[in-house]
Design a protein around this motif. Structure first.
Motif, PDB file in Angstrom:
ATOM      1  N   PHE A 246       0.704  -1.172  -0.001  1.00  0.00           N
ATOM      2  CA  PHE A 246      -0.031  -0.028   0.099  1.00  0.00           C
ATOM      3  C   PHE A 246       0.854   1.329   0.080  1.00  0.00           C
ATOM      4  CE2 PHE A 246      -3.278  -3.267   0.837  1.00  0.00           C
ATOM      5  CZ  PHE A 246      -4.258  -2.782   0.142  1.00  0.00           C
ATOM      6  N   GLU A 247       2.124   1.248   0.414  1.00  0.00           N
ATOM      7  CA  GLU A 247       2.943   2.502  -0.004  1.00  0.00           C
ATOM      8  C   GLU A 247       3.170   2.448  -1.443  1.00  0.00           C
ATOM      9  OE1 GLU A 247       6.143   5.128  -0.063  1.00  0.00           O
ATOM     10  OE2 GLU A 247       4.444   4.733   1.244  1.00  0.00           O
ATOM     11  N   LEU A 248       3.292   1.161  -2.178  1.00  0.00           N
ATOM     12  CA  LEU A 248       3.413   1.554  -3.670  1.00  0.00           C
ATOM     13  C   LEU A 248       2.008   2.103  -4.017  1.00  0.00           C
ATOM     14  CD1 LEU A 248       5.282  -2.000  -4.462  1.00  0.00           C
ATOM     15  CD2 LEU A 248       5.956   0.365  -4.320  1.00  0.00           C
ATOM     16  N   VAL A 249       0.927   1.532  -3.626  1.00  0.00           N
ATOM     17  CA  VAL A 249      -0.232   2.439  -3.778  1.00  0.00           C
ATOM     18  C   VAL A 249      -0.408   3.853  -3.828  1.00  0.00           C
ATOM     19  CG1 VAL A 249      -2.850   2.545  -3.628  1.00  0.00           C
ATOM     20  CG2 VAL A 249      -1.867   0.422  -3.729  1.00  0.00           C
ATOM     21  N   ARG A 250       0.373   4.306  -2.417  1.00  0.00           N
ATOM     22  CA  ARG A 250       0.313   5.511  -2.441  1.00  0.00           C
ATOM     23  C   ARG A 250       1.230   6.413  -3.191  1.00  0.00           C
ATOM     24  NH1 ARG A 250       3.383   9.339  -0.201  1.00  0.00           N
ATOM     25  NH2 ARG A 250       5.144   8.004   0.181  1.00  0.00           N
ATOM     26  N   ARG A 251       2.264   5.728  -3.700  1.00  0.00           N
ATOM     27  CA  ARG A 251       3.361   6.566  -4.331  1.00  0.00           C
ATOM     28  C   ARG A 251       2.720   6.486  -5.713  1.00  0.00           C
ATOM     29  NH1 ARG A 251       9.562   5.367  -3.630  1.00  0.00           N
ATOM     30  NH2 ARG A 251       9.545   5.015  -1.286  1.00  0.00           N
ATOM     31  N   ALA A 252       2.048   5.385  -6.403  1.00  0.00           N
ATOM     32  CA  ALA A 252       1.209   5.823  -7.540  1.00  0.00           C
ATOM     33  C   ALA A 252       0.173   6.692  -7.751  1.00  0.00           C
ATOM     34  CB  ALA A 252       0.664   4.399  -7.866  1.00  0.00           C
ATOM     35  N   ALA A 253      -0.484   6.740  -6.478  1.00  0.00           N
ATOM     36  CA  ALA A 253      -1.732   7.700  -6.579  1.00  0.00           C
ATOM     37  C   ALA A 253      -1.109   9.145  -6.442  1.00  0.00           C
ATOM     38  CB  ALA A 253      -2.578   7.486  -5.255  1.00  0.00           C
ATOM     39  N   THR A 254      -0.144   9.314  -5.760  1.00  0.00           N
ATOM     40  CA  THR A 254       0.900  10.671  -5.648  1.00  0.00           C
ATOM     41  C   THR A 254       1.538  11.101  -7.051  1.00  0.00           C
ATOM     42  OG1 THR A 254       1.628  10.146  -3.285  1.00  0.00           O
ATOM     43  CG2 THR A 254       2.705  11.929  -4.543  1.00  0.00           C
ATOM     44  N   LYS A 255       1.874  10.163  -7.684  1.00  0.00           N
ATOM     45  CA  LYS A 255       2.387  10.290  -9.133  1.00  0.00           C
ATOM     46  C   LYS A 255       1.223  10.601 -10.055  1.00  0.00           C
ATOM     47  CE  LYS A 255       5.159   8.254 -12.551  1.00  0.00           C
ATOM     48  NZ  LYS A 255       5.892   6.908 -13.136  1.00  0.00           N
ATOM     49  N   ALA A 256       0.303   9.925  -9.897  1.00  0.00           N
ATOM     50  CA  ALA A 256      -0.929  10.473 -10.983  1.00  0.00           C
ATOM     51  C   ALA A 256      -1.587  11.800 -10.538  1.00  0.00           C
ATOM     52  CB  ALA A 256      -2.038   9.161 -10.709  1.00  0.00           C
TER      53      ALA A 256
END
Length: 261
Positions: A246-256
């Motif tokens: 879910f840290e990877l989910v957070r990073r992807a959402a932040t990038k998007a």
């Protein structure tokens, strides 16, 4: 590694064994069962029940020796003379995934995780987080059996499982394909929340007792830890996998969203 291009049945199916798991798979309209194999020692009402369910689902039943069923199930005590090969639509070999025009950008690599409950929960979490691949080696990791399926609450059937021989072999293949290899370790100075990641990254989750093995450790790009301000030495590996996923989910959402970390 030349034989990795050959598709093994173990890269297409999850095999469930035992009367109840097989009947549940046959009764689940969302699952595609390739075949049922019934030991020739199974007769009477039990055999009839399996055959009726298979016929209703349009699934062929093959007869085999009790020994053959035990070998195929990989379990000498609980197969009850019956198994079913369930199609896992997102399961494929790691070789196939890396040869794809769009290989997964983020994958988990399981190394020496032998508790089925942990493997099942990791598959559930990774699938929920939308990860594109969980590398589950055929050797050194709990077999993908009914206990793993149960722990995943059935998600294992549709998890993005990538198969290969061993964790070392996977790490070598990933390295050759340009992935950075990041291993979780309690004493690592870099935080999983802050580490800079390349375009492609693989995260190694080590075994319950010994952590990441030395063979894979030799290929690690960087060790990372989960900060724990409280007085606890380490997390269960499935809990660590959840934090990471879910840290990877957070990073992807932040990038998007175009914002910074």
């Amino acid at each position: 590694m030349g034989d990795e291009s050959v598709i093994s049945p173990k890269d297409r199916f999850l095999t469930v064994y035992g009367r109840k798991p097989v009947l549940e798979a046959l009764d689940d309209a969302a699952l595609e069962v390739d075949k049922v194999i019934l030991a020739d020692t199974v007769r009477g009402p039990n055999a009839a029940e399996i055959q009726r369910a298979a016929k209703a689902a349009g699934v062929p039943v093959q007869r085999a020796s009790a020994h053959r069923v035990k070998v195929l199930a990989g379990n000498g005590k609980q197969d009850q003379g019956v198994l079913a090969d369930v199609v896992a639509p997102r399961m494929r070999s790691l070789h196939a995934a890396l040869s794809d025009g769009r290989p997964p950008s983020r994958v988990l690599l399981l190394d020496g995780i032998t508790t089925p409950a942990n493997v099942g929960m990791i598959l559930r979490t990774a699938t929920a987080a939308g990860l594109e691949g969980v590398v589950v080696p055929r050797r050194g990791v709990a077999a993908l059996d009914p206990m793993v399926v149960k722990a995943s609450a059935g998600v294992a059937f549709r998890a993005p499982v990538l198969r290969c021989g061993s964790a070392r072999e996977a790490a070598e293949m990933l390295t050759e394909a340009g992935y950075g290899i990041y291993a979780l370790g309690a004493s690592a100075r870099s935080s999983v929340f802050d580490v800079e990641l390349p375009q492609r990254a693989a995260f190694v989750l080590g075994g319950e007792t010994n952590g990441v093995g030395a063979e894979v450790g030799e290929l690690v790009t960087e060790w990372v830890s989960i900060p724990m301000p409280g007085e606890v030495e380490s997390l269960n590996v499935s809990a660590a996998a959840a934090v990471l996923s879910f840290e990877l989910v957070r990073r992807a959402a932040t990038k998007a969203s175009g914002t910074t970390r």
